[in-house]
Design a protein around this motif. Structure first.
Motif, PDB file in Angstrom:
ATOM      1  N   SER A  52       7.916   1.754  26.097  1.00 50.69           N
ATOM      2  CA  SER A  52       7.415   0.739  25.165  1.00 50.69           C
ATOM      3  C   SER A  52       6.724   1.363  23.964  1.00 50.69           C
ATOM      4  O   SER A  52       6.380   0.651  23.015  1.00 50.69           O
ATOM      5  N   ASN A  53       6.530   2.676  24.024  1.00 51.80           N
ATOM      6  CA  ASN A  53       5.933   3.385  22.890  1.00 51.80           C
ATOM      7  C   ASN A  53       6.977   3.515  21.785  1.00 51.80           C
ATOM      8  O   ASN A  53       8.020   4.148  21.985  1.00 51.80           O
ATOM      9  N   ILE A  66      14.468  12.978  30.779  1.00 47.88           N
ATOM     10  CA  ILE A  66      13.290  12.805  29.918  1.00 47.88           C
ATOM     11  C   ILE A  66      13.600  11.891  28.741  1.00 47.88           C
ATOM     12  O   ILE A  66      12.824  10.987  28.398  1.00 47.88           O
ATOM     13  N   LEU A  67      14.747  12.107  28.114  1.00 44.10           N
ATOM     14  CA  LEU A  67      15.125  11.276  26.970  1.00 44.10           C
ATOM     15  C   LEU A  67      15.371   9.832  27.382  1.00 44.10           C
ATOM     16  O   LEU A  67      15.048   8.902  26.625  1.00 44.10           O
ATOM     17  N   ALA A  68      15.939   9.613  28.555  1.00 40.34           N
ATOM     18  CA  ALA A  68      16.181   8.246  29.014  1.00 40.34           C
ATOM     19  C   ALA A  68      14.868   7.511  29.226  1.00 40.34           C
ATOM     20  O   ALA A  68      14.737   6.336  28.852  1.00 40.34           O
ATOM     21  N   VAL A  69      13.888   8.202  29.830  1.00 41.69           N
ATOM     22  CA  VAL A  69      12.576   7.583  30.025  1.00 41.69           C
ATOM     23  C   VAL A  69      11.907   7.314  28.681  1.00 41.69           C
ATOM     24  O   VAL A  69      11.296   6.255  28.472  1.00 41.69           O
ATOM     25  N   MET A  70      12.021   8.266  27.748  1.00 41.57           N
ATOM     26  CA  MET A  70      11.458   8.058  26.409  1.00 41.57           C
ATOM     27  C   MET A  70      12.136   6.887  25.704  1.00 41.57           C
ATOM     28  O   MET A  70      11.468   6.070  25.038  1.00 41.57           O
ATOM     29  N   TYR A 127      24.236  12.937  25.968  1.00 40.68           N
ATOM     30  CA  TYR A 127      25.144  12.110  26.765  1.00 40.68           C
ATOM     31  C   TYR A 127      24.536  11.758  28.120  1.00 40.68           C
ATOM     32  O   TYR A 127      24.678  10.636  28.608  1.00 40.68           O
ATOM     33  N   MET A 128      23.852  12.727  28.740  1.00 38.65           N
ATOM     34  CA  MET A 128      23.254  12.469  30.040  1.00 38.65           C
ATOM     35  C   MET A 128      22.133  11.445  29.946  1.00 38.65           C
ATOM     36  O   MET A 128      21.903  10.690  30.896  1.00 38.65           O
ATOM     37  N   SER A 129      21.436  11.397  28.821  1.00 37.56           N
ATOM     38  CA  SER A 129      20.361  10.415  28.675  1.00 37.56           C
ATOM     39  C   SER A 129      20.913   8.993  28.731  1.00 37.56           C
ATOM     40  O   SER A 129      20.306   8.102  29.343  1.00 37.56           O
ATOM     41  N   GLU A 130      22.063   8.774  28.123  1.00 36.41           N
ATOM     42  CA  GLU A 130      22.673   7.449  28.161  1.00 36.41           C
ATOM     43  C   GLU A 130      23.187   7.114  29.559  1.00 36.41           C
ATOM     44  O   GLU A 130      23.120   5.967  30.003  1.00 36.41           O
ATOM     45  N   ILE A 131      23.695   8.118  30.272  1.00 43.13           N
ATOM     46  CA  ILE A 131      24.161   7.894  31.639  1.00 43.13           C
ATOM     47  C   ILE A 131      22.986   7.554  32.550  1.00 43.13           C
ATOM     48  O   ILE A 131      23.051   6.617  33.360  1.00 43.13           O
ATOM     49  N   VAL A 132      21.899   8.315  32.415  1.00 45.41           N
ATOM     50  CA  VAL A 132      20.711   8.058  33.238  1.00 45.41           C
ATOM     51  C   VAL A 132      20.110   6.698  32.895  1.00 45.41           C
ATOM     52  O   VAL A 132      19.691   5.949  33.782  1.00 45.41           O
ATOM     53  N   ARG A 133      20.058   6.359  31.625  1.00 50.65           N
ATOM     54  CA  ARG A 133      19.498   5.065  31.220  1.00 50.65           C
ATOM     55  C   ARG A 133      20.322   3.915  31.807  1.00 50.65           C
ATOM     56  O   ARG A 133      19.768   2.917  32.273  1.00 50.65           O
ATOM     57  N   ALA A 134      21.651   4.055  31.784  1.00 53.21           N
ATOM     58  CA  ALA A 134      22.497   3.021  32.377  1.00 53.21           C
ATOM     59  C   ALA A 134      22.259   2.911  33.879  1.00 53.21           C
ATOM     60  O   ALA A 134      22.244   1.801  34.439  1.00 53.21           O
TER      61      ALA A 134
END
Length: 308
Positions: free
Chosen positions: A96-97, A88-92, A163-170
């Motif tokens: 573009s919002n 969820i955090l990676a998508v946020m 930490y998982m948000s950065e992994i998912v975003r990558a």
């Protein structure tokens, strides 16, 4: 004009070139130094005032096994919470919002920038800030709600989400943008594209660091002893308080941590191997294949021939 250069007759075999391997004396010296250091460490531990005989008996102690079970399920639940919130955090963060992206960035900044132990203690003492929990349909004192289990789950899970948000975003950013454009051209929505096209391809990048994070979570869960959660370290301390075998119980806990991390490391390897099928033509050998190969090498006493 004739060529006067003498030629070697074809019947005479060319001189055989023998390659002499270079001797690496530094390797032998380094190996001897390492062995000497290991021997000294072994002698120091053998002469220490530690009763090693009782360690195997306490490996299956009821309190120790209870701590192993609590370590396992708090690690799994915290990792699940961290993974869900991380997506969820990676998508946020990639939205573009500006509001959602800023909130996600602040969350990651705070939870990655403060120690896990501090976060655990803050959740455990959250009643100092919110004495009562009033949700309208549920009302109770915060001391009754914030149990050691809930404090450990929130402290570990919310920290892991950063930490998982950065992994998912990558992982999401590793997928070519043409995949998204093609999906939109087929009429797929943004959410459907993310679920069916982007995330399955991103798993090849997401899985390896996620496995490392879970193995790290198994060890980080030991900090939950500070909020009185009955994980492995807390149970080892409970046993040592009655048996007075303090160092021995730390050895017992270390052995169990090594067992858990080893088992999940093997699982991580096969999971990575599965998701590598779409990108690697030749999959890496399995541990059993490597073992059989090494056994064949050790079984052969012949020195490999030097290339000529």
């Amino acid at each position: 004009m004739t060529d006067t250069v003498d030629k070697v007759p074809a019947s005479v075999p060319p001189e055989q070139i023998k390659a002499i391997p270079v001797r690496h004396y530094g390797r032998w010296v380094a190996g001897a130094v390492v062995i000497a250091v290991l021997v000294l460490i072994g002698i120091a531990f053998s002469n220490a005032k530690i009763n090693y005989d009782i360690i195997p008996d306490y490996l299956t102690d009821d309190l120790i096994l209870d701590g192993v079970w609590h370590t396992l399920y708090i690690s799994v639940l915290s990792m699940v919470l961290g993974l869900v919130l991380g997506v969820i955090l990676a998508v946020m963060r990639m939205s573009s919002n500006p509001v959602t992206s800023t909130v996600a960035w602040l969350y990651i900044w705070f939870f990655r920038g403060t120690p896990v132990l501090v976060q655990l203690l803050l959740w455990y003492n959250i009643a100092l800030v919110f004495p009562m929990l009033n949700l309208g349909f549920y009302k109770d004192e915060m001391n009754q709600v914030m149990t050691p289990f809930l404090a450990a789950l929130l402290g570990l899970g919310l920290n892991e989400a950063a930490y998982m948000s950065e992994i998912v975003r990558a992982g999401i950013q590793s997928v070519d943008e043409g995949q998204t454009e093609a999906s939109h051209a087929l009429g797929m929505t943004q959410g459907k594209t993310l679920r069916r096209v982007v995330l399955p391809q991103a798993m090849r990048v997401i899985v390896p660091p996620s496995g490392n994070e879970f193995i790290n979570m198994l060890k980080t869960s030991s900090l939950a002893y500070a909020v009185q959660f009955n994980e492995l370290i807390k149970r080892a301390q409970d046993v040592s308080s009655t048996s007075l075998a303090v160092v021995e119980m730390y050895f017992v806990a270390s052995i169990w941590y090594l067992i858990l991390t080893s088992v999940f490391s093997v699982g991580q390897y096969y999971l990575e191997r599965r998701y590598a099928r779409g990108s690697s033509r030749n999959l890496p050998p399995t541990p059993m294949q490597r073992l059989r190969k090494n056994l064949r090498l050790f079984g052969s006493f012949r020195r490999p021939e030097v290339s000529r």
